[in-house]
Design an enzyme around this catalytic site. Structure first.
Site, short mmCIF file in Angstrom:
data_model
loop_
_atom_site.label_atom_id
_atom_site.label_comp_id
_atom_site.label_asym_id
_atom_site.label_seq_id
_atom_site.Cartn_x
_atom_site.Cartn_y
_atom_site.Cartn_z
N GLY A 15 -35.03 -6.57 -41.30
CA GLY A 15 -35.26 -7.89 -41.52
C GLY A 15 -34.24 -8.73 -42.19
CB SER A 16 -30.51 -8.17 -43.20
OG SER A 16 -29.89 -7.96 -41.77
CG ASN A 17 -29.76 -11.46 -38.66
OD1 ASN A 17 -29.02 -12.30 -38.68
ND2 ASN A 17 -29.57 -10.08 -38.17
CG LEU A 96 -39.72 -11.74 -25.95
CD1 LEU A 96 -39.35 -13.26 -26.17
CD2 LEU A 96 -40.93 -11.39 -26.90
CG HIS A 112 -26.85 -8.86 -28.77
ND1 HIS A 112 -27.70 -7.86 -28.41
CD2 HIS A 112 -25.62 -8.33 -28.06
CE1 HIS A 112 -27.08 -6.92 -27.87
NE2 HIS A 112 -26.02 -7.13 -27.64
CG ASP A 144 -32.08 -16.04 -19.46
OD1 ASP A 144 -32.25 -14.89 -19.80
OD2 ASP A 144 -31.20 -16.37 -19.01
#
Ligand code: GAR
Length: 204
Positions: A15-17, A96, A112, A144
């Site tokens: 979770g650093s971002n 997703l 990414h 996408d």
């Protein structure tokens, strides 16, 4: 931006971002945004615990053994309940479904750790290191139907140094990720852009 725009974060790990985005909001760099929910497919994700410590809505929606469509439907319902404007994948290590992507057109961003289209998929920094590239970096893009493929909002580069290993390179890239994600979110939330084919073009 008059009212806060509502961010939903999806993460699977450290979770650093996510924390960098939360910091940018707290420090006024991303003042128009508010994180309204943090969702993880892993109940024990450190990023989810960090969200709880910040008193944010932190929701575990475990995938274990469930069909993707069913799991995603629950996440979609949670994002809708929180009236999310923009979804930020921050180390969300699960594909997703088509339905998920179609539900939020141009409203899902991903980060990414490579200069796409090079090195999509897992362990991008190791892939880049093993390939022997001299410049590496990160990409923030719309999501996408294809993996690590959507329209690119921004990229940041870092040098690959002679003394690097994959870990030192990943750390250098991560520093840039933390800067890049907030910048990209700000740009997208401003609405001042258009998309021409695969090209994201800022507009004044
Ligand atoms: C980050 O390096 C992010 O770019 C990467 O996972 C890491 C999550 O770190 N995402 C991907 O590889 C997605 N394809 P974090 O949990 O500390 O933000």
């Amino acid at each position: 931006m008059s009212e806060h725009q509502r961010l939903g974060i999806l993460l699977s790990g450290r979770g650093s971002n996510f924390l960098a985005i939360a910091d940018a909001i707290a420090s006024g760099k991303l003042a128009g945004a508010k994180i309204v929910v943090v969702i993880s497919n892993k109940a024990d994700a450190p990023g989810l615990a960090a969200a709880r410590e910040l008193d944010l809505n932190a929701v575990a929606i475990e995938a274990c053994g469930r069909k993707r469509a069913e799991h995603d439907a629950e996440i979609i319902a949670c994002l809708r309940k929180h009236e999310v404007d923009l979804i930020c994948l921050a180390g969300y290590m699960r594909l997703l479904s088509q339905e998920f992507i179609a539900t939020f057109p141009q409203r899902i961003l991903n980060i990414h750790p490579s200069l796409l289209p090079a090195f999509p998929g897992l362990d991008a920094q190791q892939q880049a290191f093993d390939y022997g590239v001299k410049v590496a970096g990160c990409t923030v893009h719309f999501v996408d139907e294809q993996l690590d493929h959507g329209v690119i909002v921004l990229q940041k580069t870092v040098p690959v140094l002679d003394g690097d290993d994959a870990h030192t390179l990943a750390a250098r890239i991560l520093e840039q990720e933390h800067i890049a994600y907030s910048e990209a979110i700000e740009r997208v939330l401003s609405g001042k852009f258009r998309i021409l084919g695969r090209r994201y073009l800022p507009q004044n």
